[in-house]
Design an enzyme around this catalytic site. Structure first.
Site, mmCIF file in Angstrom:
data_model
loop_
_atom_site.group_PDB
_atom_site.id
_atom_site.type_symbol
_atom_site.label_atom_id
_atom_site.label_comp_id
_atom_site.label_asym_id
_atom_site.label_seq_id
_atom_site.Cartn_x
_atom_site.Cartn_y
_atom_site.Cartn_z
ATOM 1 N N CYS A 221 -12.848 34.048 46.062
ATOM 2 C CA CYS A 221 -12.723 32.834 45.820
ATOM 3 C C CYS A 221 -11.621 33.608 44.699
ATOM 4 O O CYS A 221 -11.369 34.544 43.841
ATOM 5 C CB CYS A 221 -12.319 31.783 45.816
ATOM 6 S SG CYS A 221 -14.128 31.618 44.421
ATOM 7 N N ARG A 226 -15.686 28.130 43.129
ATOM 8 C CA ARG A 226 -16.303 26.889 44.244
ATOM 9 C C ARG A 226 -17.361 28.610 44.831
ATOM 10 O O ARG A 226 -17.657 27.919 46.256
ATOM 11 C CB ARG A 226 -15.213 28.152 45.109
ATOM 12 C CG ARG A 226 -14.179 26.134 44.375
ATOM 13 C CD ARG A 226 -12.917 26.559 44.931
ATOM 14 N NE ARG A 226 -11.151 27.608 44.327
ATOM 15 C CZ ARG A 226 -10.297 27.634 44.284
ATOM 16 N NH1 ARG A 226 -9.792 26.403 45.227
ATOM 17 N NH2 ARG A 226 -9.513 28.940 44.300
#
Length: 265
Positions: A221, A226
């Site tokens: 990402c 995340r």
């Protein structure tokens, strides 16, 4: 759910007096001081264990900085660390992955966050008295960590791996690694309880995106939080062949890496 990776509030509450358990609060210092915290928790704010200018990949802070950080709050390499935040665990998961990068063997994520803890268990204010330690970390190594380097990602693209993009839909549609599927880490969390959804629901969420145990899984990402959360959930479910690309897609594009555009169903 494997409690060697993710532990329930009840699991932690039963072990708060254990001298081998170190509880780490990664919220901002004002939240730790002003709102309260899990009893005995030490404050290690999120920004303190990330550094884009360090020599190690991505935002890893570097071995010496990490040693100093954990030594200041009295953590030993043999401790069982349990980290939490107040953002469904996504910031705490980054701490967990960072600790693993520097060789800490037993570091776990609290299922839920401070708000989930506060619903059923007591909190306290003030900072605990800690004795600083001479914490020793391992040098960062791709071979000895959950991370994969650029050649490793390129090999995964050419092979049968499933590449998992944890960014927002708009970011994914603009550009993503070839063949990558998008996965929203927030889909794993129950909005009401703030804790992870039941195992069966989690398994179905991953399977729906082609993320299965029989395939190599590479997460990436632009914000390492995340992927850190998704990595922890996959590991707790027993997925074994999971790695994390610490370089962002922005860095990939800057070096003319191959990409695709468009969204998926």
């Amino acid at each position: 759910m494997d409690d060697s990776v993710i532990v329930s509030p009840d699991w932690l509450a039963a072990r708060l007096e254990d001298p081998g358990v170190a509880v780490v609060d990664v919220r901002d210092a004002w939240e730790y001081d002003g709102i309260g915290h899990v009893p005995g928790a030490v404050s290690v704010p999120f920004d303190s264990y990330r550094d884009e200018t360090a020599d190690d990949p991505g935002t890893l802070p570097g071995r010496e900085a990490f040693e100093e950080l954990l030594g200041e709050v009295g953590i030993e390499p043999e401790d069982t660390i349990v980290a939490y935040d107040d953002s469904n665990g996504v910031f705490a998961a980054r701490f967990r992955l960072t600790a693993r990068a520097y060789g800490h063997e037993d570091v776990r994520l609290l299922d839920g966050d401070f708000s989930a803890w506060n619903r059923e268990h007591e909190t306290e204010s003030g900072s605990p008295s800690v004795e600083p330690t001479a914490y020793t970390a391992m040098p960062f190594s791709f071979a000895e960590s959950p991370f994969v380097d650029r050649p490793g990602v390129e090999a995964a693209i050419e092979g049968d791996a499933v590449l998992v993009d944890t960014r927002d839909p708009e970011e994914y549609a603009e550009a993503h690694l070839p063949g990558a599927v998008r996965f929203d880490w927030r889909s794993t969390v129950d909005d009401e309880t703030r804790r992870l959804k039941p195992t069966g629901e989690l398994e179905a969420l991953f399977a729906d995106r082609g993320i299965t145990r029989d395939r190599e899984i590479v997460l990436y990402c632009n914000t390492a939080r995340r992927i850190s959360h998704t990595d922890a959930v996959l590991e707790a479910l027993g997925y074994e062949d999971v790695s994390v690309y610490e370089g962002s897609l922005t860095e990939w594009l800057a070096t003319d890496g191959e990409i695709e555009t468009g969204s998926t169903a």
